[in-house]
Scaffold this motif. Structure first.
Motif: not given
Ligand code: MD0
Ligand code: SAM
Length: 350
Positions: A54, A103, A137, A158, A160, A196, A226, A228, A269, A271, A290
């Motif tokens: 990332f 990414d 993204s 990507a 969302y 995505e 995805r 989150m 993720s 993240d 990711t």
């Molecule tokens: C993630 N922080 O994969 C990244 C982000 C963007 N395409 C991805 C949200 O969690």
């Protein structure tokens, strides 16, 4: 009840909205759901997972998303825009560590969205210097911008939606167009890019709204999907709730996505909860790790802007013991490239 629905899904039969809602709601039967999701992943992926580096190379953003730390108005969020050489060096470092894809993410930064040639130059440089898959993204691009990243060699766009409930969308992505966001993704697919989609949970969404989203997503057929959990952010209005989303809702949604979209990729993720949350997400059927971030390079995450980055847990070596416990192993760059080529053949044949 759940058992019958899971059998139906594993036989490859189409689930109804009622089936999906039942799976999302029956928390007491989540272990059976996760086991079915893992079996489904194994059929398609064996014991392999893909890994994405990332590179959040501009944190400037013109938007005011109520959930996001990097919303325009948040003076607490650190702002930077990295130079091309720095971005390429970081991408090469991530490649050398073993990731399958870079990414390239930004806030919705007019420096790039208003000048797609600048974005295309970075995509091209990263592609040429790493030889890896590239995801972009950058928020909503216009048609010229999407053509520019496609010609520069991007594999993925990507973007969302976060939710398919238009009223909730209006409370999350303040003053943004639901339709423009959706149109951009579909145009990207028509240009040969993989696309995505993503949902946020813990933002007053419900099992019903997630069911509706999943049904719509099935009609479109995304290549990667995805979900989150919302992490409250200092300086962002939604942080006022002080309450992170229910982690179980994310896990159960990952598992249902796996059953509904067996061939699609689904991120776990780093993240959202850093390394701590990885095992549960993989055990719910995710197939891509990711938000692997190069430590000590001054690059941020999004939902967790610093967690686990500089101490090296969001790295290929940092995830190895978790993968081992899950009986999983990292795919090679060649395996990922093969996946991409096959998927483009099927998905972008339009
Ligand atoms: C993630 N922080 O994969 C990244 C982000 C963007 N395409 C991805 C949200 O969690
Ligand atoms: N700026 C671009 C855009 O808006 O499309 C790219 C960044 S986007 C990939 C960042 C994504 O991270 C959001 O779409 C959202 O799904 C997720 N995200 C942002 N803030 C979050 C938070 N506080 N908690 C959980 N997820 C979050």
């Amino acid at each position: 009840m759940t058992e019958e629905i899971l059998k139906k899904a594993e036989r490859g039969e189409q689930l109804t909205g009622t089936d999906i809602l039942t799976l999302l709601q029956r928390k007491e039967e989540k272990d059976e759901l996760f086991a079915a999701a893992r079996r489904t992943r194994e059929k398609v992926m064996g014991n392999k997972v893909f890994t994405y580096g990332f590179v959040y190379f501009s944190t400037y953003c013109k938007n005011s998303c109520s959930f996001c730390y990097f919303r325009h108005e948040n003076s607490l969020a650190p702002r930077y825009r990295k130079e091309k050489e720095n971005i390429v060096r970081t991408a090469v470092r991530l490649r050398d560590s073993g990731v399958n894809l870079i990414d390239l993410t930004t806030g919705d930064d007019p420096y790039y969205t208003g000048h797609p040639d600048r974005l295309a130059e970075i995509v091209r440089a990263v592609r040429e210097n790493t030889g890896l898959g590239v995801m972009v993204s950058p928020g909503v691009l216009d048609q010229n911008g999407i053509r520019a990243i496609a010609h520069a060699g991007a594999d993925w766009y990507a973007l969302y939606q976060e939710t398919y409930d238009r009223q909730l969308f209006g409370r999350l992505r303040l003053q943004q167009s639901y339709e423009a966001r959706m149109r951009a993704k579909l145009f990207a697919r028509a240009q040969g890019l993989l696309i995505e989609e993503g949902l946020l949970t813990g933002v007053s969404d419900t099992a019903e709204s997630r069911t509706m989203a999943l049904l719509e997503m099935r009609k479109i057929g995304f290549d990667q999907v995805r979900v989150m959990t919302f992490i409250p952010q200092e300086g962002a209005p939604l942080a006022g709730t002080g309450k992170a989303g229910d982690f179980e809702d994310e896990l159960m949604t990952i598992a249902v996505m796996r059953l509904l979209f067996p061939d699609a990729l689904i991120p776990a993720s780093l993240d959202v909860d850093g390394l701590d949350g990885l095992e549960a997400r993989l055990n719910a059927g995710a197939s891509v790790v990711t938000s692997i971030v190069a430590p000590k390079e001054g690059y941020a995450g999004v939902a967790n802007s610093v967690r686990d980055i500089d101490d090296g847990y969001r790295t290929i070596s940092g995830i190895q013991s978790t993968l081992g416990r899950c009986g999983l192993t990292c795919a090679s760059a060649e395996e990922y490239r093969h996946w991409i080529e096959e998927r483009k053949r099927i998905s972008c044949a339009c």
